[in-house]
Design an enzyme around this catalytic site. Structure first.
Site, mmCIF file in Angstrom:
data_model
loop_
_atom_site.group_PDB
_atom_site.id
_atom_site.type_symbol
_atom_site.label_atom_id
_atom_site.label_comp_id
_atom_site.label_asym_id
_atom_site.label_seq_id
_atom_site.Cartn_x
_atom_site.Cartn_y
_atom_site.Cartn_z
ATOM 1 N N GLU A 1 46.481 -57.656 -80.139
ATOM 2 C CA GLU A 1 47.623 -57.993 -79.613
ATOM 3 C C GLU A 1 48.429 -59.117 -80.544
ATOM 4 O OE1 GLU A 1 47.920 -59.817 -75.844
ATOM 5 O OE2 GLU A 1 46.687 -58.141 -74.807
ATOM 6 N N GLU B 1 40.735 -61.011 -73.528
ATOM 7 C CA GLU B 1 41.028 -62.269 -73.217
ATOM 8 C C GLU B 1 40.453 -63.064 -72.224
ATOM 9 O OE1 GLU B 1 45.115 -63.265 -73.594
ATOM 10 O OE2 GLU B 1 45.634 -62.262 -75.165
HETATM 11 O O1 IFM Z 1 51.073 -60.567 -71.811
HETATM 12 C C1 IFM Z 1 50.168 -61.329 -72.354
HETATM 13 C C2 IFM Z 1 49.053 -60.225 -72.163
HETATM 14 O O2 IFM Z 1 48.635 -59.809 -70.975
HETATM 15 C C3 IFM Z 1 47.723 -60.950 -72.897
HETATM 16 N N1 IFM Z 1 47.748 -61.477 -73.935
HETATM 17 C C4 IFM Z 1 48.932 -62.683 -74.279
HETATM 18 C C5 IFM Z 1 50.088 -61.625 -73.650
HETATM 19 C C6 IFM Z 1 51.527 -62.762 -73.778
HETATM 20 O O3 IFM Z 1 51.306 -63.638 -73.271
#
Ligand code: IFM
Length: 480
Positions: free
Chosen positions: A384, A179
């Protein structure tokens, strides 16, 4: 590209949605969110150590000093994964544990930790997926400009070489950055993430240097580990205009440019999009920022694109009173959208998670199909997806998180539909394996399939963990 170990067609049998044979079922975490042991084994502070120890930056004054104590309890955590049948574990390396200060030689003690962790995973039959950077820049590199400085991309290449040399015999799947939008625009734009800077020019500079770091790391991995699979994980925004008016459509275009195409443009198409450059020309001089050859370096081919998805972004035409941060990215007086600060963000009607994020699995489906159409043939994985919910322990010590099960079920059904409709999706990583340090929200938000009691470090698999274990065991989710 290495031959795919995975087939790419899904089927539905009566009552259940079957995923492709060898679809990879995983879970994800990140170093600063779970490891703790911040001053052990030669690790030096990262920007998140500094930020979390700065009063007022993190809810409740929480820090990652201890977190889930995973550094000491990794064996327990691998055993838990093994019991759930988790097939792949996506974790990140702490740069300042591997290379304290972000320069110079590797730290043997830091590398040993990751060797022990990956050995434990391999012994349990779990595929390690290593992310090189999940937001914890060594503080010394921030002191010389951090991601706003071009030199940090060069340092990232060197760090990648150290990690690849030490772990390449155990780790075959690598993700360069997690990200980068958050690193650049929350870290240097709105300032709700470390290092807490609030300057749109720094944010755009950071985006370019993160792109360059990705390109450098990809080249290093290719040369050191020719058989490795190389990926990057992007939190692509599924941007939706509030209406079909030209002004709302243009707002969506702008947010897509500075939210998505600022990364996918150079990484996947070899150039920054012209509309992004135009929208932000008053903030940075792109001609000076981007050197000859940079875009070609950033476009080094990847084997897999990781997509992190939580919620869509609904936007409408700019207005002077637009909320500075927009939904889903924390409160700040400073915008994380350079050049498009006055675009309005809207919370769609319907249920939300405890983060206040709209629950909308159609956003995931649309995103997967949009990427498939824009980049045909590009293998994808959901690196994710998950939700924070107000989990409560029952008197007999269980967590009946039906809301999380519903979230996972709906989103996996959306993934299944996208596979059926032609998206080449290789796997799914639940965020997160464990409750953990949720950045500026501290420990107040729980995303884990496994509950963590932060006083005792007791781990308790939630009902959702058992639901996910059944999905893995059957390679399917119920049809309804
Ligand atoms: O916890 C975070 C993660 O570190 C990166 N993506 C989003 C998740 C939830 O906010």
């Amino acid at each position: 590209m290495p031959a795919s170990p995975l087939a790419s067609t899904a089927t539905a049998t009566l009552g259940r949605l079957d995923f492709p044979p060898r679809f990879l079922w995983g879970a994800a975490t990140a170093a600063y969110q779970i490891e703790g042991a911040v001053a052990e084994g030669g690790r030096t502070p990262s920007i998140w150590d500094t930020f979390s120890h700065t009063p007022g930056k993190v809810a409740g004054g929480d820090t990652g000093d201890i977190a889930c104590d995973h550094y000491h309890r990794y064996r327990t955590d691998v055993t838990l994964m093994s019991h759930l049948g988790i097939q792949a574990y996506r974790f990140s390396l702490s740069w300042s544990r591997v290379q304290p200060g972000g320069r110079g030689p590797a730290n043997p003690a830091g590398l040993d930790f990751y060797r022990r962790l990956t050995d434990e995973l391999l012994d349990a039959g779990i595929t390690p997926v290593a992310t090189l950077y999940h937001w914890d820049l060594p503080q010394e590199l921030e002191d010389t400009g951090g991601w706003s400085a071009r030199e940090t991309a060069e340092r990232f290449g060197e760090y990648t070489a150290l990690a690849a040399e030490a772990l390449g015999d155990r780790v075959n799947v690598w993700t360069t950055l997690n990200e980068p939008w958050c690193s650049a625009f929350l870290g240097y734009g709105s300032g709700v993430h470390a290092p807490g800077k609030t300057d749109p020019a720094l944010a755009l500079r950071a985006a370019h240097h993160l792109n360059l770091a990705h390109g450098r790391a990809t080249a290093v991995l290719r040369s050191a580990l020719p058989d490795a699979q190389v990926a990057v994980s992007l939190n692509l925004h599924q941007v939706r205009p509030l209406t079909t008016s030209p002004a709302d459509l243009d707002a969506a275009r702008r947010i897509d440019a500075v939210g998505n195409r600022v990364f996918t443009g150079p990484m996947l198409s070899g150039a920054y999009p012209a509309d992004l450059l135009a929208d932000t020309a008053h903030i940075v001089d792109w001609d000076t920022l981007v050197h000859a050859g940079d875009e070609a370096a950033i476009a080094a081919p990847i084997d897999l694109l990781g997509i992190n998805y939580y919620t869509p972004a609904v936007v409408s035409a700019p207005s002077p009173d637009a909320a500075a941060a927009g939904h889903a990215h924390g409160e700040s007086d400073h915008s994380p959208w350079p050049g498009s600060e006055d675009v309005n963000f809207h919370l769609p009607p319907g249920e939300t998670t405890e983060m206040g994020w709209a629950i909308d699995p159609t956003g995931l489906y649309d995103l997967l199909m949009d990427v498939t159409r824009a980049h045909p043939g590009l293998p994808l994985a959901i690196t994710e997806n998950g939700g924070a919910f107000p989990d409560a322990l029952t008197p007999d010590g269980q967590v009946d998180d039906h809301d999380r099960i519903a979230y996972l079920h709906q989103h996996l059904a959306a993934v299944h539909q996208a596979v059926d409709d032609g998206a080449d999706i290789r796997g799914y990583f639940l965020w997160s394996l464990l409750d953990n340090f949720e950045w500026a929200y501290g420990y107040a938000k729980r995303f884990g399939a496994i509950h963590v009691d932060y006083d005792t470090q007791l781990r308790t698999p939630k009902r959702s963990a058992r639901w996910y274990a059944r999905a893995i065991a059957t390679n399917s989710v119920p049809a309804s």
